[in-house]
Design a protein around this motif. Structure first.
Motif, PDB file in Angstrom:
ATOM      1  N   MET A   1       0.786  -1.163  -0.142  1.00  0.00           N
ATOM      2  CA  MET A   1       0.011  -0.153  -0.057  1.00  0.00           C
ATOM      3  C   MET A   1       0.874   1.152  -0.044  1.00  0.00           C
ATOM      4  SD  MET A   1      -3.297   0.635   0.312  1.00  0.00           S
ATOM      5  CE  MET A   1      -4.433   1.987   0.962  1.00  0.00           C
ATOM      6  N   VAL A   2       1.772   1.408   0.519  1.00  0.00           N
ATOM      7  CA  VAL A   2       2.699   2.234   0.855  1.00  0.00           C
ATOM      8  C   VAL A   2       3.693   2.530  -0.433  1.00  0.00           C
ATOM      9  CG1 VAL A   2       4.756   3.498   1.885  1.00  0.00           C
ATOM     10  CG2 VAL A   2       3.293   2.261   3.254  1.00  0.00           C
ATOM     11  N   LYS A   3       4.152   1.603  -1.080  1.00  0.00           N
ATOM     12  CA  LYS A   3       4.492   1.841  -2.503  1.00  0.00           C
ATOM     13  C   LYS A   3       3.686   2.440  -3.519  1.00  0.00           C
ATOM     14  CE  LYS A   3       8.334  -1.511  -2.524  1.00  0.00           C
ATOM     15  NZ  LYS A   3       8.656  -2.871  -3.236  1.00  0.00           N
ATOM     16  N   PHE A   4       2.481   2.054  -3.245  1.00  0.00           N
ATOM     17  CA  PHE A   4       1.316   2.580  -4.213  1.00  0.00           C
ATOM     18  C   PHE A   4       1.077   4.013  -3.948  1.00  0.00           C
ATOM     19  CE2 PHE A   4      -3.041   3.532  -5.117  1.00  0.00           C
ATOM     20  CZ  PHE A   4      -3.227   3.353  -6.334  1.00  0.00           C
ATOM     21  N   LEU A   5       1.185   4.365  -2.896  1.00  0.00           N
ATOM     22  CA  LEU A   5       0.792   5.774  -2.444  1.00  0.00           C
ATOM     23  C   LEU A   5       2.002   6.692  -2.424  1.00  0.00           C
ATOM     24  CD1 LEU A   5      -1.521   5.324   0.603  1.00  0.00           C
ATOM     25  CD2 LEU A   5      -2.199   5.970  -1.541  1.00  0.00           C
ATOM     26  N   ASP A   6       3.180   6.127  -2.786  1.00  0.00           N
ATOM     27  CA  ASP A   6       4.477   6.914  -2.387  1.00  0.00           C
ATOM     28  C   ASP A   6       4.763   7.407  -4.108  1.00  0.00           C
ATOM     29  OD1 ASP A   6       6.880   8.128  -2.071  1.00  0.00           O
ATOM     30  OD2 ASP A   6       7.920   6.110  -2.041  1.00  0.00           O
ATOM     31  N   ILE A  11      10.246   7.263  -0.730  1.00  0.00           N
ATOM     32  CA  ILE A  11      10.613   6.337   0.561  1.00  0.00           C
ATOM     33  C   ILE A  11      11.562   5.141  -0.102  1.00  0.00           C
ATOM     34  CG2 ILE A  11       9.449   4.687   1.956  1.00  0.00           C
ATOM     35  CD1 ILE A  11       6.971   6.145   2.079  1.00  0.00           C
ATOM     36  N   TYR A  12      12.527   4.826   0.646  1.00  0.00           N
ATOM     37  CA  TYR A  12      13.437   3.927   0.229  1.00  0.00           C
ATOM     38  C   TYR A  12      13.185   2.616   1.186  1.00  0.00           C
ATOM     39  CZ  TYR A  12      17.933   1.815  -0.720  1.00  0.00           C
ATOM     40  OH  TYR A  12      18.840   1.052  -1.058  1.00  0.00           O
ATOM     41  N   TYR A  13      13.220   1.507   0.257  1.00  0.00           N
ATOM     42  CA  TYR A  13      12.984   0.206   1.091  1.00  0.00           C
ATOM     43  C   TYR A  13      14.199  -0.321   1.610  1.00  0.00           C
ATOM     44  CZ  TYR A  13       8.062   1.571  -0.200  1.00  0.00           C
ATOM     45  OH  TYR A  13       7.120   2.128  -0.176  1.00  0.00           O
ATOM     46  N   ILE A  14      14.424  -1.116   2.607  1.00  0.00           N
ATOM     47  CA  ILE A  14      15.562  -1.922   2.806  1.00  0.00           C
ATOM     48  C   ILE A  14      15.064  -3.299   3.343  1.00  0.00           C
ATOM     49  CG2 ILE A  14      17.652  -1.925   4.278  1.00  0.00           C
ATOM     50  CD1 ILE A  14      17.714   0.870   4.208  1.00  0.00           C
ATOM     51  N   GLU A  15      15.530  -4.341   3.056  1.00  0.00           N
ATOM     52  CA  GLU A  15      15.149  -5.543   3.395  1.00  0.00           C
ATOM     53  C   GLU A  15      16.041  -5.887   4.724  1.00  0.00           C
ATOM     54  OE1 GLU A  15      15.621  -8.998   0.648  1.00  0.00           O
ATOM     55  OE2 GLU A  15      15.240  -7.461  -1.040  1.00  0.00           O
ATOM     56  N   LEU A  55       4.359   8.457   6.940  1.00  0.00           N
ATOM     57  CA  LEU A  55       3.155   9.431   6.351  1.00  0.00           C
ATOM     58  C   LEU A  55       3.449  10.576   5.831  1.00  0.00           C
ATOM     59  CD1 LEU A  55       0.490   8.261   8.929  1.00  0.00           C
ATOM     60  CD2 LEU A  55       0.905   7.188   6.765  1.00  0.00           C
ATOM     61  N   LEU A  56       4.387  11.364   6.477  1.00  0.00           N
ATOM     62  CA  LEU A  56       4.685  12.854   6.188  1.00  0.00           C
ATOM     63  C   LEU A  56       5.226  12.696   4.759  1.00  0.00           C
ATOM     64  CD1 LEU A  56       6.593  14.227   9.282  1.00  0.00           C
ATOM     65  CD2 LEU A  56       4.233  14.764   8.356  1.00  0.00           C
ATOM     66  N   ARG A  57       5.728  11.447   4.219  1.00  0.00           N
ATOM     67  CA  ARG A  57       6.326  11.432   2.912  1.00  0.00           C
ATOM     68  C   ARG A  57       5.315  10.901   1.731  1.00  0.00           C
ATOM     69  NH1 ARG A  57       9.516  11.632   6.530  1.00  0.00           N
ATOM     70  NH2 ARG A  57      11.658  12.350   6.379  1.00  0.00           N
ATOM     71  N   LEU A  58       4.224  10.747   2.148  1.00  0.00           N
ATOM     72  CA  LEU A  58       2.788  10.403   1.441  1.00  0.00           C
ATOM     73  C   LEU A  58       1.909  11.276   0.988  1.00  0.00           C
ATOM     74  CD1 LEU A  58       2.244   6.514   2.851  1.00  0.00           C
ATOM     75  CD2 LEU A  58       3.445   7.460   0.968  1.00  0.00           C
ATOM     76  N   PRO A  59       2.107  11.992  -0.326  1.00  0.00           N
ATOM     77  CA  PRO A  59       1.272  12.873  -0.634  1.00  0.00           C
ATOM     78  C   PRO A  59      -0.322  12.773  -0.254  1.00  0.00           C
ATOM     79  CG  PRO A  59       2.469  12.668  -2.419  1.00  0.00           C
ATOM     80  CD  PRO A  59       2.613  11.549  -1.456  1.00  0.00           C
TER      81      PRO A  59
END
Length: 67
Positions: A1-6, A11-15, A55-59
């Protein structure tokens, strides 16, 4: 969901299970991050404050905070 809204790719993802990625992070607490959400903004944040930082980084959520 976050990837879709970014929409702006802020936002950078790390495994967490990738030692090559996590070993290079300065000040990162792997044990705490495996228990709570982690995010970085000049320093590492965990838990609810981390979720707030995300959440601050999601428009879409900018409307909720009055930006």
């Amino acid at each position: 969901m976050v990837k879709f809204l970014d929409w702006f790719k802020l936002i950078y993802y790390i495994e967490l299970r990738n030692p090559k990625a996590t070993n290079t992070l300065t000040g990162f607490d792997l044990v705490l991050a495996s228990q709570q959400m982690a995010s970085f903004d000049d320093k590492w944040y965990y838990g609810f404050y981390s979720i707030y930082q995300i959440l601050l980084r999601l428009p879409l959520f900018w409307l909720l905070q009055g930006r």
